[in-house]
Design an enzyme around this catalytic site. Structure first.
Site, PDB file in Angstrom:
ATOM      1  N   HIS A 105     -10.418 -22.958  -6.907  1.00 14.81           N
ATOM      2  CA  HIS A 105      -9.770 -22.219  -5.818  1.00 14.81           C
ATOM      3  C   HIS A 105      -8.574 -22.953  -5.208  1.00 14.81           C
ATOM      4  O   HIS A 105      -8.388 -22.942  -3.986  1.00 14.81           O
ATOM      5  CB  HIS A 105     -10.783 -21.905  -4.717  1.00 14.81           C
ATOM      6  CG  HIS A 105     -11.796 -20.868  -5.100  1.00 14.81           C
ATOM      7  ND1 HIS A 105     -11.504 -19.805  -5.925  1.00 14.81           N
ATOM      8  CD2 HIS A 105     -13.114 -20.729  -4.745  1.00 14.81           C
ATOM      9  CE1 HIS A 105     -12.594 -19.044  -6.057  1.00 14.81           C
ATOM     10  NE2 HIS A 105     -13.580 -19.587  -5.378  1.00 14.81           N
ATOM     11  N   HIS A 179     -11.439 -13.987  -0.513  1.00 17.91           N
ATOM     12  CA  HIS A 179     -12.821 -14.373  -0.785  1.00 17.91           C
ATOM     13  C   HIS A 179     -13.759 -13.948   0.349  1.00 17.91           C
ATOM     14  O   HIS A 179     -14.650 -14.714   0.751  1.00 17.91           O
ATOM     15  CB  HIS A 179     -12.901 -15.884  -0.999  1.00 17.91           C
ATOM     16  CG  HIS A 179     -14.027 -16.333  -1.880  1.00 17.91           C
ATOM     17  ND1 HIS A 179     -15.350 -16.126  -1.548  1.00 17.91           N
ATOM     18  CD2 HIS A 179     -14.041 -16.985  -3.066  1.00 17.91           C
ATOM     19  CE1 HIS A 179     -16.129 -16.645  -2.490  1.00 17.91           C
ATOM     20  NE2 HIS A 179     -15.350 -17.175  -3.428  1.00 17.91           N
ATOM     21  N   GLU A 313     -14.134 -10.501  -5.676  1.00 19.41           N
ATOM     22  CA  GLU A 313     -12.825 -11.138  -5.737  1.00 19.41           C
ATOM     23  C   GLU A 313     -11.966 -10.493  -6.829  1.00 19.41           C
ATOM     24  O   GLU A 313     -12.110 -10.808  -8.013  1.00 19.41           O
ATOM     25  CB  GLU A 313     -12.990 -12.636  -6.010  1.00 19.41           C
ATOM     26  CG  GLU A 313     -13.945 -13.340  -5.048  1.00 19.41           C
ATOM     27  CD  GLU A 313     -14.522 -14.607  -5.653  1.00 19.41           C
ATOM     28  OE1 GLU A 313     -13.728 -15.463  -6.119  1.00 19.41           O
ATOM     29  OE2 GLU A 313     -15.763 -14.730  -5.695  1.00 19.41           O
TER      30      GLU A 313
END
Length: 352
Positions: A105, A179, A313
């Site tokens: 991420h 997210h 996501e």
């Protein structure tokens, strides 16, 4: 429609502002100029009761110390990058191995944990925010100066419209997502195991032991990953199917949409009557059922337990840079990265 502001905390000498977007029907979306974090989404159930349907913290410090990316924008690249490195035009780039030995991420200080410049947008039937961030060449190991704009719009259709745009001065990688963890029961009254998910997808990406795609597209038919006709998340949580067991009993997988272009995802909770319709131009949605949320902390007064929220996501394929068959996430200087996902909330009324 209106926008409210309050100081939520302080980060590295800057004030963290919580903005609350309110439409004419009482729906509210609260978000921060830190990580573009969505802290609350307040929508009615079938009886008209307004409650929060996302996971978030009451105190800012919890976002910096505890948060598993609650409500945040993830980038430059969402998901894992194998070996925390990649090659572009013969040159190797080393990234932060914040999910050792891999990159996750965007790194140790990804887009989820930086301050964004904010601009308020007010229109006749919508209110919103534009977030701007300049990621310098070499930040977290990525090449190129990258300028990113994330826009949140709330309208009177009870839709949250999120769009992303990035430009670079060098070839680089970009794959952005939000997210948020959803729980349509309202105020975390129940976990999400009984939530029903529906989308048109015939394949999902097989994961290895490090939760990185192997490159193989698995057939969803006759597995817990077939959501074409709707399926409770419990079917994967309780499954002995190896891919469900691998990720901690549940889901943490990219589900590949059957068609190119615009696709939809529907998440619903029968007891509250709430549903969420997601429309996206992205090729897949990573379904994560919060298999590792449990911990010695609370979320808005509720003890952190596994399966308390589900993340959906929308994004490009994870680790695409290492899989030539996957759609590319490379951004060239002459190009503009763009993506858009719309989240529409509605509720079945009594008697439906």
């Amino acid at each position: 429609m209106k926008i409210l502001e309050r100081i939520f905390g302080n980060y590295e000498g800057e004030s963290v502002i919580e903005y609350t977007l309110v439409n004419d029907y009482g729906m509210e979306i609260s978000c921060l100029n830190y990580g573009c974090v969505i802290t609350k989404i307040i929508v009615p159930d079938r009886l008209g009761k307004f409650e929060n349907v996302v996971l978030g913290f009451e105190n800012f410090e919890d976002y910096t110390e505890l948060s598993p990316y609650f409500g945040a924008v993830c980038g430059r690249v969402a998901g894992r990058i194998k070996g925390a490195s990649f090659e572009l035009d013969g040159r190797e780039y080393r990234l932060a191995d914040n999910n050792y030995p891999n990159h996750l991420h965007g790194g140790k200080k990804g887009f989820n944990s930086v301050m964004w410049t904010t601009e308020i947008i007010e229109e006749d039937n919508a209110v919103g925010l534009k977030f701007f961030y300049h990621s310098s060449d070499g930040e977290e190991g990525y090449p190129g100066n990258l300028d990113t704009t994330v826009t949140y719009f709330l309208n009177n259709k009870n839709e949250l419209d999120i769009s992303y745009e990035s430009k670079t001065d060098q070839k680089t990688l970009v794959n952005l997502t939000n997210h948020s963890y959803f729980n349509l029961s309202g105020n975390l009254k129940r976990d999400v195991s009984e939530h029903i998910l529906k989308l048109e997808s015939d394949h999902f990406l097989e994961l290895n032991e490090e939760l990185i795609p192997t490159g193989k597209l698995m057939d969803s038919r006759n597995t817990p990953f077939d959501f074409n006709h709707g399926k409770r998340l419990l079917s994967g949580i309780n499954s002995s199917f190896p891919q469900n067991v691998l990720v901690g009993k549940g889901y943490d997988h990219p589900l590949v949409f059957s068609q190119e272009g615009e696709n939809t995802v529907i998440l619903s909770d029968e007891e509250s009557g709430r549903s969420l319709l997601i429309t996206t131009d992205q090729p897949c949605v990573v379904l994560y059922t919060g298999n590792f949320i449990e911990g010695p902390y609370s979320i808005a007064g509720v003890r952190a337990e596994n399966y308390l929220g589900v993340a959906l996501e929308t994004q490009g394929f994870p680790d695409a840079i290492h899989q030539p068959e996957f759609p590319s996430v490379i951004l060239n200087p002459e190009e503009v990265y763009q993506s858009r996902t719309v989240y529409r909330f509605f509720a079945n009324t009594v008697g439906d």
